[in-house]
Write a protein that holds these residues in place. Sequence first.
Motif: not given
Length: 376
Positions: A24-34, A150-166
């Motif tokens: 949950q904390m990691a998702c919050s971190l990723c959303q803030k970065l995004q 896998d801290p960010v699975d689907g880094t490309l999805g993360f970068v593109r604002g699409d699906q990714y997972a922790v």
Amino acid sequence: MEGADASASHKYAKELQVGVRVVQMACSLCQKLQKGSVGPSPDHVISKDDDSPVTVADWSVQAMISWMLSESFGRENVSIVAEEDAQTLSDDSATSLLASVVATVNETLAMAPRFGLKGPTKPLGGSEILDAINCCNSTGGPVGRHWVLDPVDGTLGFVRGDQYAVALALIENGQVVVGVLGCPNYSSKRKLVNNSSVRSDLWQEGCVMYTSKGSGQAWMQPLIQGHGSLEWPNSASVIRVSSIDNPVMATFCEPVEKTNSNHSYSAGIAHRVGLRKQPLRVYSMVKYAAIARGDAEIYMKFAKAGYKEKIWDHAAGVVIVEEAGGVVTDAGGRPLDFSKGVYLEGLDRGIVACSGVNLHEKIIGAVYASWDSSHL
Ligand SMILES: [Mg+2]
């Protein structure tokens, strides 16, 4: 929920509880970065030696989860197999990158109490953060307990604002016993649809799925919103695979990228089995999440020759699909072997995850029938 209470009294209750909270904390971190509210632009991407991308999010999540696991279970008891290392970050030329990671990790750790966890008494320094990343250098194996991240699975999805997972899992004596999958852009209320551009107002609606082996159930929580706090385990609901077993009605998922996945072979199998719908192409382990939640029935991935699947890309998703009622094997129909170290050694041709045995048998049968004519 009754089921989640039952899981909390399970053998792996503490591991599951801490695992869900750190994800949950990691998702919050990723959303803030995004959203660009902390750190550099989310599309600030560094290429690794294998040309795969890495960002501040990858290192920050790994450092934060590593630190929290050590804090919760004792550094000497924690073995972590994870995707990233800190080599690039340790370089003299990476000072500002490291500063971004340090700021991001400390901002997230400061929120630990909201997630029911205890953070550090003072902010961590750069060397402590590099240390937290570097100590995730276990190679797993058949004996003992190993966390797999896998801290960010689907880094490309993360970068593109699409699906990714922790993705976080615990392997004990070669078996995946706990799986936690955070899906920040996979709304807990909406189905996954093809080629969707993710709307920013849905970001807050992501979910975390989790299970422990043998519980016979898997659960989903919404991501913690705004200034809310985690209600454990009351906010969870049970998830279940789809009951569709007719190929005509079934939806199949596959990776977006062709680099490590043979789309034309999957299309051939889909045709043989009688699947009619277009494949749902999804970044990251959200494909497993879609099967576990009943948004899709089949996930097929046939790797190109020479590509070796890593355990962190599958462990959490596999156990969640299995406990939600699904079946996951290699393309020869055998269970995936998480006991051989960092890679899924001995994997036969690819991975097939299905909502039920009927569809699974059809896919495996089609693989055997078609293999000779494939071009892998
Ligand atoms: Mg990754």
